[in-house]
Design a protein around this motif. Sequence first.
Motif, PDB file in Angstrom:
ATOM      1  N   GLU A 140       0.825  -1.192   0.000  1.00 39.77           N
ATOM      2  CA  GLU A 140       0.000   0.000   0.000  1.00 39.77           C
ATOM      3  C   GLU A 140       0.871   1.258   0.000  1.00 39.77           C
ATOM      4  N   ASP A 141       0.292   2.360  -0.430  1.00 35.24           N
ATOM      5  CA  ASP A 141       0.981   3.641  -0.336  1.00 35.24           C
ATOM      6  C   ASP A 141       1.397   3.903   1.112  1.00 35.24           C
ATOM      7  N   ASN A 142       2.562   4.511   1.289  1.00 34.84           N
ATOM      8  CA  ASN A 142       3.002   4.969   2.610  1.00 34.84           C
ATOM      9  C   ASN A 142       3.054   3.832   3.635  1.00 34.84           C
ATOM     10  N   SER A 143       3.676   2.714   3.242  1.00 33.16           N
ATOM     11  CA  SER A 143       3.685   1.520   4.086  1.00 33.16           C
ATOM     12  C   SER A 143       4.943   1.347   4.928  1.00 33.16           C
ATOM     13  N   TYR A 144       6.085   1.844   4.446  1.00 29.00           N
ATOM     14  CA  TYR A 144       7.367   1.491   5.046  1.00 29.00           C
ATOM     15  C   TYR A 144       8.097   2.719   5.581  1.00 29.00           C
ATOM     16  N   ASP A 145       8.743   2.542   6.722  1.00 24.57           N
ATOM     17  CA  ASP A 145       9.614   3.579   7.258  1.00 24.57           C
ATOM     18  C   ASP A 145      10.955   3.603   6.550  1.00 24.57           C
ATOM     19  N   THR A 146      11.442   2.422   6.158  1.00 19.91           N
ATOM     20  CA  THR A 146      12.761   2.307   5.532  1.00 19.91           C
ATOM     21  C   THR A 146      12.717   1.243   4.448  1.00 19.91           C
ATOM     22  N   ILE A 147      13.337   1.533   3.312  1.00 21.55           N
ATOM     23  CA  ILE A 147      13.558   0.549   2.254  1.00 21.55           C
ATOM     24  C   ILE A 147      15.055   0.478   1.997  1.00 21.55           C
ATOM     25  N   LEU A 148      15.574  -0.739   1.901  1.00 25.11           N
ATOM     26  CA  LEU A 148      17.006  -0.956   1.720  1.00 25.11           C
ATOM     27  C   LEU A 148      17.258  -1.780   0.466  1.00 25.11           C
ATOM     28  N   THR A 149      18.247  -1.363  -0.319  1.00 32.79           N
ATOM     29  CA  THR A 149      18.666  -2.146  -1.472  1.00 32.79           C
ATOM     30  C   THR A 149      20.187  -2.238  -1.473  1.00 32.79           C
ATOM     31  N   PHE A 150      20.672  -3.457  -1.572  1.00 28.16           N
ATOM     32  CA  PHE A 150      22.110  -3.715  -1.548  1.00 28.16           C
ATOM     33  C   PHE A 150      22.536  -4.344  -2.870  1.00 28.16           C
ATOM     34  N   ARG A 151      23.279  -3.585  -3.669  1.00 30.53           N
ATOM     35  CA  ARG A 151      23.915  -4.100  -4.888  1.00 30.53           C
ATOM     36  C   ARG A 151      22.897  -4.655  -5.882  1.00 30.53           C
ATOM     37  N   ASN A 152      21.784  -3.951  -6.053  1.00 29.40           N
ATOM     38  CA  ASN A 152      20.755  -4.351  -7.012  1.00 29.40           C
ATOM     39  C   ASN A 152      20.600  -3.393  -8.184  1.00 29.40           C
ATOM     40  N   THR A 153      21.022  -2.143  -8.039  1.00 27.83           N
ATOM     41  CA  THR A 153      20.633  -1.110  -8.988  1.00 27.83           C
ATOM     42  C   THR A 153      21.148  -1.375 -10.393  1.00 27.83           C
ATOM     43  N   HIS A 154      22.340  -1.950 -10.524  1.00 29.46           N
ATOM     44  CA  HIS A 154      22.859  -2.230 -11.864  1.00 29.46           C
ATOM     45  C   HIS A 154      21.949  -3.179 -12.627  1.00 29.46           C
TER      46      HIS A 154
END
Length: 270
Positions: A140-154
Amino acid sequence: MKRVIPLLAALAVAPAALAQDTFAERVAAASTGDHRSEANIARNDYRHPVETLEFFGFEDGDTVLEIWPGGGWYTEVLAPAIRDNGTFVIANWDPEVPDQPGYRYSLPKQLAEKFANDPEVYDQVEVVYFSSPETGSLGEDNSYDTILTFRNTHGWVGGGEAQGMFDEFARVLKPGGTLGVVQHRADDGTDPAETAKNGYVSEEYVKELAASAGLEFVAVSEVNANPKDTKDHPKGVWTLPPGLALGDEDKAKYEAIGESDRMTLKFTKP
């Protein structure tokens, strides 16, 4: 369609929450915990989980999402640190989406087995199945306080879905929430479509993706920087540890370099 699964919810297992009072203390204890392999603990010297997570900032009671955890290296640290002190969700590839690379089916199964074999660490982890903004939702919209991504963007850049991913992060983050990005770092001014083939993306491009999604840049940390990484290896970033894609060829050379030069960026949703 979003499908959230509380893992092992039916198991009547006594909690084994870490006794430390602060999040940083719990992360430090989890990073060297008995539930981790010696090989994964050895990676602490390159990945700096205590300093990295402290930089992103957490408060007890937060709802935290880790996107595409792969083999679960950071999940091993986050799950016990957040357990009984917040809500921890992982977004793993959706097995109902056809024609994905094989690892997108095998790695989630392996991670589920890890969770099932160690319920005192992982019994409170929740799973959202999500392969792309085209096939699913993070919630849902506005669900998380923090989102983390490790070595995925490429991977997102290479797949032409990077902006869609950042847009989805912005949608589900709470106002004031944090997006934390760790990514193999290309030089600024380089072509992301080309550098992503070797596993690298420039810091300026990640900032552009976030800004286009409506997220504001907060700060950068150099805790995961590695000036020894020349970023011109025969098999891209996978030439370096822990992949060592060339096998024994020049192994000592690449072990001396260590893991990649990485950006560590913090963004917020206004």
